[in-house]
Write a protein that holds these residues in place. Structure first.
Motif, short mmCIF file in Angstrom:
data_model
loop_
_atom_site.label_atom_id
_atom_site.label_comp_id
_atom_site.label_asym_id
_atom_site.label_seq_id
_atom_site.Cartn_x
_atom_site.Cartn_y
_atom_site.Cartn_z
N ARG A 102 -3.15 30.86 -5.31
CA ARG A 102 -4.01 31.83 -5.98
C ARG A 102 -4.64 31.22 -7.23
N ASN A 103 -3.84 30.51 -8.03
CA ASN A 103 -4.37 29.86 -9.23
C ASN A 103 -5.42 28.82 -8.86
N ARG A 104 -5.16 28.09 -7.81
CA ARG A 104 -6.09 27.05 -7.37
C ARG A 104 -7.41 27.68 -6.91
N ILE A 105 -7.34 28.76 -6.16
CA ILE A 105 -8.54 29.45 -5.69
C ILE A 105 -9.34 29.98 -6.88
N GLU A 106 -8.65 30.60 -7.84
CA GLU A 106 -9.34 31.12 -9.02
C GLU A 106 -10.03 29.99 -9.79
N ARG A 107 -9.36 28.87 -9.94
CA ARG A 107 -9.93 27.73 -10.64
C ARG A 107 -11.16 27.20 -9.90
N LEU A 108 -11.06 27.10 -8.58
CA LEU A 108 -12.19 26.60 -7.79
C LEU A 108 -13.36 27.57 -7.79
N GLU A 109 -13.08 28.88 -7.76
CA GLU A 109 -14.15 29.88 -7.82
C GLU A 109 -14.90 29.79 -9.15
N THR A 110 -14.16 29.62 -10.24
CA THR A 110 -14.78 29.47 -11.55
C THR A 110 -15.64 28.21 -11.61
N GLU A 111 -15.10 27.13 -11.06
CA GLU A 111 -15.84 25.87 -11.03
C GLU A 111 -17.12 26.01 -10.20
N LEU A 112 -17.04 26.71 -9.07
CA LEU A 112 -18.21 26.93 -8.21
C LEU A 112 -19.26 27.76 -8.93
N ALA A 113 -18.85 28.82 -9.60
CA ALA A 113 -19.79 29.67 -10.32
C ALA A 113 -20.50 28.86 -11.42
N TYR A 114 -19.76 28.04 -12.12
CA TYR A 114 -20.34 27.20 -13.16
C TYR A 114 -21.35 26.22 -12.56
N THR A 115 -21.01 25.61 -11.43
CA THR A 115 -21.91 24.67 -10.76
C THR A 115 -23.20 25.37 -10.31
N LYS A 116 -23.08 26.59 -9.80
CA LYS A 116 -24.26 27.36 -9.40
C LYS A 116 -25.17 27.63 -10.61
N GLU A 118 -25.37 25.82 -13.32
CA GLU A 118 -25.99 24.55 -13.67
C GLU A 118 -27.19 24.26 -12.76
N LEU A 119 -27.03 24.49 -11.47
CA LEU A 119 -28.10 24.24 -10.51
C LEU A 119 -29.32 25.12 -10.81
N GLU A 120 -29.08 26.40 -11.08
CA GLU A 120 -30.18 27.30 -11.42
C GLU A 120 -30.89 26.83 -12.69
N PHE A 121 -30.16 26.38 -13.65
CA PHE A 121 -30.73 25.89 -14.90
C PHE A 121 -31.61 24.66 -14.62
N ILE A 122 -31.13 23.75 -13.80
CA ILE A 122 -31.90 22.54 -13.46
C ILE A 122 -33.17 22.91 -12.72
N LYS A 123 -33.07 23.88 -11.80
CA LYS A 123 -34.26 24.33 -11.07
C LYS A 123 -35.31 24.88 -12.04
N LYS A 124 -34.88 25.66 -13.02
CA LYS A 124 -35.82 26.23 -14.00
C LYS A 124 -36.47 25.13 -14.83
N ILE A 125 -35.71 24.14 -15.20
CA ILE A 125 -36.25 23.01 -15.97
C ILE A 125 -37.30 22.28 -15.14
N LEU A 126 -36.99 22.01 -13.88
CA LEU A 126 -37.94 21.32 -13.01
C LEU A 126 -39.21 22.13 -12.81
N LYS A 127 -39.05 23.44 -12.64
CA LYS A 127 -40.21 24.31 -12.46
C LYS A 127 -41.07 24.33 -13.71
N ALA A 128 -40.45 24.41 -14.86
CA ALA A 128 -41.18 24.40 -16.13
C ALA A 128 -41.88 23.06 -16.32
#
Length: 134
Positions: A102-116, A118-128
């Motif tokens: 359960r702790n591992r899943i929670e940690r991975l979910e948090t890491e995934l949300a953070y990565t998403k 970051e990706l959205e931020f990079i997309k906005k920078i590229l678009k700008a």
């Protein structure tokens, strides 16, 4: 025992046990043999204080909070089925191999949300950047 620190006489008493790998004013660590015996006795219905007394550890030295915490850690490690290990002299020696699922899943979910994010931020920078070049 103020601030949950062990006093010198308590540290000495803990160190005399063949099951203790480390004892300081803040920490007591038990070896794999202790954890295995403790786990087996808990599965047979023994109470933590009974087991500690039987294995030569004074439960009053540890105190209620440490006993509850130790019990949870040993039972969790036992449930994972990867065997017990001796703690070395690190403050915290928890790796992915002995995290609860359960702790591992929670940690991975948090890491995934953070990565998403970051990706959205990079997309906005590229678009700008594309708009600026037009």
């Amino acid at each position: 025992m103020s601030n949950n620190l062990f006093e010198d006489w308590q540290i000495k008493a803990l160190r005399e046990s063949g099951y203790v790998t480390r004892a300081s004013e803040k920490v007591v660590m038990f070896n794999a043999e202790f954890k295995q015996k403790y786990f087996e006795k808990r599965l047979r219905g023994y109470k933590p204080e009974e087991i500690l007394k039987e294995l030569g550890i004074n439960p009053k030295i540890l105190g209620y909070k440490r006993i509850v915490s130790m019990d949870w850690r040993i039972m969790e490690q036992g449930r994972l089925g990867k065997g017990f290990y001796d703690h070395k002299y690190k403050a915290r020696d928890f790796t992915e191999s002995n995290e609860s699922n359960r702790n591992r899943i929670e940690r991975l979910e948090t890491e995934l949300a953070y990565t998403k994010q970051e990706l959205e931020f990079i997309k906005k920078i590229l678009k700008a950047d594309e708009k600026c070049q037009d």
